[in-house]
Design a protein around this motif. Structure first.
Motif, PDB file in Angstrom:
ATOM      1  N   GLN A   1     -22.658  48.954 -32.263  1.00  0.00           N
ATOM      2  CA  GLN A   1     -22.073  49.449 -31.023  1.00  0.00           C
ATOM      3  C   GLN A   1     -21.610  50.893 -31.184  1.00  0.00           C
ATOM      4  OE1 GLN A   1     -19.588  47.012 -28.481  1.00  0.00           O
ATOM      5  NE2 GLN A   1     -19.952  45.228 -29.772  1.00  0.00           N
ATOM      6  N   TRP A   2     -21.499  51.357 -32.432  1.00  0.00           N
ATOM      7  CA  TRP A   2     -21.120  52.749 -32.678  1.00  0.00           C
ATOM      8  C   TRP A   2     -22.350  53.636 -32.792  1.00  0.00           C
ATOM      9  CZ3 TRP A   2     -16.321  52.473 -31.537  1.00  0.00           C
ATOM     10  CH2 TRP A   2     -15.556  51.386 -31.930  1.00  0.00           C
ATOM     11  N   GLY A   3     -23.536  53.030 -32.769  1.00  0.00           N
ATOM     12  CA  GLY A   3     -24.771  53.803 -32.850  1.00  0.00           C
ATOM     13  C   GLY A   3     -25.084  54.453 -31.511  1.00  0.00           C
ATOM     14  N   HIS A   4     -25.939  55.478 -31.540  1.00  0.00           N
ATOM     15  CA  HIS A   4     -26.184  56.231 -30.302  1.00  0.00           C
ATOM     16  C   HIS A   4     -27.184  55.539 -29.387  1.00  0.00           C
ATOM     17  CE1 HIS A   4     -29.432  57.621 -32.950  1.00  0.00           C
ATOM     18  NE2 HIS A   4     -30.099  57.978 -31.872  1.00  0.00           N
ATOM     19  N   ASP A   5     -27.715  54.395 -29.793  1.00  0.00           N
ATOM     20  CA  ASP A   5     -28.693  53.698 -28.949  1.00  0.00           C
ATOM     21  C   ASP A   5     -28.523  52.189 -29.108  1.00  0.00           C
ATOM     22  OD1 ASP A   5     -30.738  53.412 -27.155  1.00  0.00           O
ATOM     23  OD2 ASP A   5     -32.342  53.763 -28.593  1.00  0.00           O
ATOM     24  N   PHE A   6     -27.289  51.696 -28.966  1.00  0.00           N
ATOM     25  CA  PHE A   6     -26.993  50.283 -29.194  1.00  0.00           C
ATOM     26  C   PHE A   6     -27.794  49.380 -28.260  1.00  0.00           C
ATOM     27  CE2 PHE A   6     -24.174  46.654 -27.880  1.00  0.00           C
ATOM     28  CZ  PHE A   6     -24.433  45.871 -28.992  1.00  0.00           C
ATOM     29  N   ARG A   7     -28.395  48.335 -28.836  1.00  0.00           N
ATOM     30  CA  ARG A   7     -29.167  47.347 -28.085  1.00  0.00           C
ATOM     31  C   ARG A   7     -28.725  45.948 -28.503  1.00  0.00           C
ATOM     32  NH1 ARG A   7     -34.570  49.465 -26.309  1.00  0.00           N
ATOM     33  NH2 ARG A   7     -34.415  51.706 -26.515  1.00  0.00           N
ATOM     34  N   PRO A   8     -28.127  45.193 -27.603  1.00  0.00           N
ATOM     35  CA  PRO A   8     -27.656  43.846 -27.954  1.00  0.00           C
ATOM     36  C   PRO A   8     -28.740  42.948 -28.532  1.00  0.00           C
ATOM     37  CG  PRO A   8     -26.756  44.512 -25.837  1.00  0.00           C
ATOM     38  CD  PRO A   8     -27.755  45.561 -26.223  1.00  0.00           C
ATOM     39  N   ALA A   9     -29.999  43.165 -28.142  1.00  0.00           N
ATOM     40  CA  ALA A   9     -31.084  42.320 -28.664  1.00  0.00           C
ATOM     41  C   ALA A   9     -31.156  42.402 -30.191  1.00  0.00           C
ATOM     42  CB  ALA A   9     -32.423  42.743 -28.049  1.00  0.00           C
ATOM     43  N   TYR A  10     -30.707  43.510 -30.755  1.00  0.00           N
ATOM     44  CA  TYR A  10     -30.723  43.657 -32.207  1.00  0.00           C
ATOM     45  C   TYR A  10     -29.780  42.676 -32.893  1.00  0.00           C
ATOM     46  CZ  TYR A  10     -33.783  47.589 -33.326  1.00  0.00           C
ATOM     47  OH  TYR A  10     -34.876  48.362 -33.570  1.00  0.00           O
ATOM     48  N   LEU A  11     -28.772  42.213 -32.158  1.00  0.00           N
ATOM     49  CA  LEU A  11     -27.814  41.283 -32.758  1.00  0.00           C
ATOM     50  C   LEU A  11     -28.462  39.944 -33.105  1.00  0.00           C
ATOM     51  CD1 LEU A  11     -24.756  42.020 -30.431  1.00  0.00           C
ATOM     52  CD2 LEU A  11     -25.146  42.882 -32.747  1.00  0.00           C
ATOM     53  N   LYS A  12     -29.588  39.633 -32.476  1.00  0.00           N
ATOM     54  CA  LYS A  12     -30.287  38.371 -32.748  1.00  0.00           C
ATOM     55  C   LYS A  12     -31.075  38.409 -34.055  1.00  0.00           C
ATOM     56  CE  LYS A  12     -31.059  35.270 -30.178  1.00  0.00           C
ATOM     57  NZ  LYS A  12     -30.526  33.909 -30.097  1.00  0.00           N
ATOM     58  N   ILE A  13     -31.273  39.623 -34.580  1.00  0.00           N
ATOM     59  CA  ILE A  13     -32.101  39.750 -35.783  1.00  0.00           C
ATOM     60  C   ILE A  13     -31.494  38.982 -36.950  1.00  0.00           C
ATOM     61  CG2 ILE A  13     -33.027  41.380 -37.477  1.00  0.00           C
ATOM     62  CD1 ILE A  13     -33.169  43.454 -35.220  1.00  0.00           C
ATOM     63  N   ALA A  14     -30.156  39.008 -37.032  1.00  0.00           N
ATOM     64  CA  ALA A  14     -29.484  38.334 -38.146  1.00  0.00           C
ATOM     65  C   ALA A  14     -29.808  36.839 -38.182  1.00  0.00           C
ATOM     66  CB  ALA A  14     -27.973  38.551 -38.060  1.00  0.00           C
ATOM     67  N   ASP A  15     -30.151  36.257 -37.008  1.00  0.00           N
ATOM     68  CA  ASP A  15     -30.496  34.827 -36.975  1.00  0.00           C
ATOM     69  C   ASP A  15     -31.720  34.524 -37.826  1.00  0.00           C
ATOM     70  OD1 ASP A  15     -28.391  34.554 -35.261  1.00  0.00           O
ATOM     71  OD2 ASP A  15     -29.607  34.334 -33.448  1.00  0.00           O
ATOM     72  N   LEU A  16     -32.576  35.534 -38.032  1.00  0.00           N
ATOM     73  CA  LEU A  16     -33.770  35.315 -38.857  1.00  0.00           C
ATOM     74  C   LEU A  16     -33.410  34.998 -40.308  1.00  0.00           C
ATOM     75  CD1 LEU A  16     -36.128  38.163 -37.527  1.00  0.00           C
ATOM     76  CD2 LEU A  16     -36.182  35.726 -36.932  1.00  0.00           C
ATOM     77  N   LYS A  17     -32.197  35.364 -40.708  1.00  0.00           N
ATOM     78  CA  LYS A  17     -31.743  35.038 -42.070  1.00  0.00           C
ATOM     79  C   LYS A  17     -31.754  33.522 -42.296  1.00  0.00           C
ATOM     80  CE  LYS A  17     -30.467  38.664 -44.571  1.00  0.00           C
ATOM     81  NZ  LYS A  17     -30.900  38.857 -45.970  1.00  0.00           N
ATOM     82  N   THR A  18     -31.439  32.775 -41.233  1.00  0.00           N
ATOM     83  CA  THR A  18     -31.423  31.315 -41.333  1.00  0.00           C
ATOM     84  C   THR A  18     -32.819  30.767 -41.585  1.00  0.00           C
ATOM     85  OG1 THR A  18     -29.576  31.246 -39.783  1.00  0.00           O
ATOM     86  CG2 THR A  18     -30.747  29.192 -40.155  1.00  0.00           C
ATOM     87  N   HIS A  19     -33.801  31.370 -40.915  1.00  0.00           N
ATOM     88  CA  HIS A  19     -35.175  30.871 -40.997  1.00  0.00           C
ATOM     89  C   HIS A  19     -35.942  31.426 -42.197  1.00  0.00           C
ATOM     90  CE1 HIS A  19     -34.189  29.405 -37.070  1.00  0.00           C
ATOM     91  NE2 HIS A  19     -34.159  30.603 -36.532  1.00  0.00           N
TER      92      HIS A  19
END
Length: 630
Positions: A144-162
């Motif tokens: 959220q502090w980045g200059h181009d924040f995209r909420p969809a990126y927050l889902k990437i961490a879910d790939l850690k589970t898979h």
């Protein structure tokens, strides 16, 4: 020579890696989560492309930049590396076919937009793929502090589970310390190996000048320092106008912006890359995939929205290590123009709601529908129809794009429909006489079976991908068929394409994402203030100033930026010039060009003298870009 160097030489014809490419590659090959902070032009893509070639299986690359994904896939295919991209404009059936190909077709890289990870069935399909590395490009988008924040990126961490045993590689060209820490947290990187390439560019002189007459200043610089150059301007209209002005004063120039057709983009790019034109005048749409090492000068005629963008664009100069210049020209009206262009046009929640509803209405997207539908879109036509301010509306659409609600492709597109108006045997006769066109014609017939019976919409990107050609080659064949009377071809131009990534849900959709709107607007205001502070800076070395902004300290001044050069000039060197300037201005207000012609002084000496008088508050710069006594 190691296997890594063999691959580098065979596929890219490079003799050696740049720092810290090889260390990053070795880290992911050893199975470590890895974070790489590498400035633009540092070669981030090779950090996941080389492992893709080396190992069996597939590298999953997550990127929000559709144009960059397409460019990289095309480049990889030219290097005999099988790659594909899944973006927002691909329908469910076609997407399923692509994933089948990724699983069984021997592909090495699969590019995917983060919005696609919102679909559970796609994640289920990804789980079946032989993925050995997950690369997250533009990783600052997760913060959220980045200059181009995209909420969809927050889902990437879910790939850690898979994919618990698959290393993550997070790459970005711009990240402060706060953003860097946030990336590691949000992506759940486990004890990541950290690699940072210095943002310092010792051969690049960062110059900031208060040039009232920017074309005249640019003309003098280009004559003094000839070589390929880029001039960044703020809008499409200024591209053509500025290129025309440069041509009129004897400097060869062409232009580039997102509203050009693919054929025109390739033509203009070719003129500049082959140095048939010295100057490329462009909007910020120009840059991705540009690999020209001998750019001598990069000019900015307008203030950029943030220092992240400025650093990336300026950094396209001097990649060959030779002395190069990044020149930011700022006059009295630029501050107000920048605030009007970047801050006054930011949408609030109410305006966002209006744009979203009118967009759905205009495109006839019913409530609960629209998922994966793609539409041609003309921004000016839409704004004129609903009496909406263009820039504010564009920013609203960009925000909806970043939130993953829709995908806005700003590339020029043509909605093509065609029908064959001759018998099929005549088409076969044509292909036998023109075997070079056969793959495209055959693919066209196979993917669009109704093309003999009625005017049929044509998906150029699908035909290009399945025929092994490019979109430009497909268009060339279609126009050839039209010229020879084989088909009837209709084209309707749009300046963008819109793809809905979720169903229409009006207030519920906007309420879900509006919480990010205020914080992003505040961040943009702070970023512009940083740009204004940079342009007003007269005491700190420009290079050190930029490095400090990106969290890097440098002990020594660069010695070559405008601040350092001004510090090296003594008042004795100026002699009687300040008094001569004051005497001339006593008679009338004058521009820098008029003063130059009157006093015949070198540009840098005249500018330094004017700056000294401005700082001493003995003169002022008027809105009409003339100097006046105080």
């Amino acid at each position: 020579m190691s296997a890594l160097h063999d691959i580098l030489k065979k596929h890219w014809n490079y003799a050696a890696f740049r720092e810290p490419q090889e260390a990053i590659i070795q880290s992911v090959l050893d199975g470590h989560d890895t974070f790489g902070l590498m400035p633009t032009g540092g070669g981030k893509s090779l950090c996941y492309q080389v492992p893709a070639v080396l190992k069996e299986g597939l590298v999953l690359v997550i990127s929000p930049l559709i144009a960059l994904m397409k460019d990289q896939v095309n480049q990889l295919q030219m290097h005999d590396i099988k790659a594909m991209a899944i973006t927002g404009g691909v329908g469910t059936d076609a997407l399923s076919d692509l994933l089948d190909n990724a699983q069984f077709g021997g592909y090495k890289l699969l590019y995917i937009s983060p919005e696609r990870l919102q679909n559970d069935w796609i994640v289920e399909r990804l789980k079946a793929l032989p993925i050995h590395l997950i690369a997250i490009d533009e990783a600052h988008c997760v913060s959220q502090w980045g200059h181009d924040f995209r909420p969809a990126y927050l889902k990437i961490a879910d790939l850690k589970t898979h994919f618990p045993k698959v290393p993550f590689l997070a790459l970005t060209a711009t990240a402060t310390e706060r953003v860097k820490a946030d990336i590691i947290t949000q992506l759940q990187l486990h004890e990541p190996k950290l690699f940072t390439k210095s943002f310092a560019r010792d051969n690049l002189a960062y110059m900031v000048y208060p040039a009232p007459d920017k074309l005249y200043f640019t003309q003098n610089v280009l004559k003094k320092y000839p070589g390929p150059s880029i001039v960044y301007v703020s809008n499409r209209k200024a591209c053509a106008e500025t290129a025309g002005h440069l041509e009129a004063i004897g400097i060869t120039a062409t232009f580039y912006h997102g509203g050009l057709s693919m054929a025109d983009k390739e033509k203009q790019m070719g003129l500049w890359m082959e140095e048939k034109k010295q100057v490329m005048v462009a909007t910020n749409a120009f840059g991705m995939g540009i690999d020209k090492s001998n750019v001598r000068t990069v000019f900015h005629f307008n203030l950029p929205p943030n220092l992240e963008n400025y650093y990336q664009e300026a950094g396209r100069a001097g990649r060959n290590g030779e002395k190069a210049y990044a020149i930011l020209l700022a006059n009295a009206s630029d501050r107000l123009q920048a605030e009007n262009q970047f801050i006054a046009v930011l949408p609030d929640k109410a305006f966002l709601n209006v744009v979203y509803k009118k967009l759905c209405s205009d495109l006839q997207v019913a409530f609960g529908e629209g998922l994966d539908e793609t539409f041609g879109f003309n921004l000016n036509r839409f704004c004129s129809k609903y009496q909406l301010p263009v820039l504010k509306t564009f920013n609203a659409l960009q925000f909806l794009d970043r939130q993953g609600i829709l995908t806005l492709s700003q590339e020029f597109s043509e909605k093509l429909t065609l029908q064959f108006i001759i018998e099929s045997k005549e088409v076969m006769r044509y292909t036998s006489l023109n075997p070079q066109d056969e793959p495209i014609v055959v693919t066209l017939l196979r993917t669009h079976p109704g093309v003999y019976d009625l005017m049929t919409p044509i998906n150029i990107s699908v035909v290009a991908r399945k025929s092994g050609g490019t979109e430009t080659q497909v268009l060339a064949v279609l126009h050839k068929l039209q010229e020879r009377g084989l088909i009837e071809l209709h084209a309707k131009s749009n300046d963008a394409q819109l793809t809905f990534n979720e169903v229409r849900d009006d207030e519920r959709t906007i309420n879900r994402v509006s919480k990010y709107l205020a914080s992003q607007n505040q961040l943009k205001a702070e970023q512009l203030q940083a740009v204004l502070a940079y342009t007003a800076n007269t005491n700190e070395c420009n290079s050190r100033y930029l490095l400090r902004y990106f969290g890097e300290e440098k002990a020594e001044n660069c010695g070559i930026c405008s601040v350092c050069l001004n510090a090296q000039k003594s008042k004795v060197e100026l002699g009687d010039l300040p008094e001569a300037l004051l005497k001339a201005l006593k008679k009338s207000d004058l521009s820098s060009r008029e003063l130059q012609e009157m006093l015949s002084q070198p540009d840098e000496v005249l500018i330094f003298a004017l700056q000294s008088l401005l700082e001493a508050e003995r003169i002022r710069l008027l809105p009409n870009n003339k100097y006046s006594l105080r």
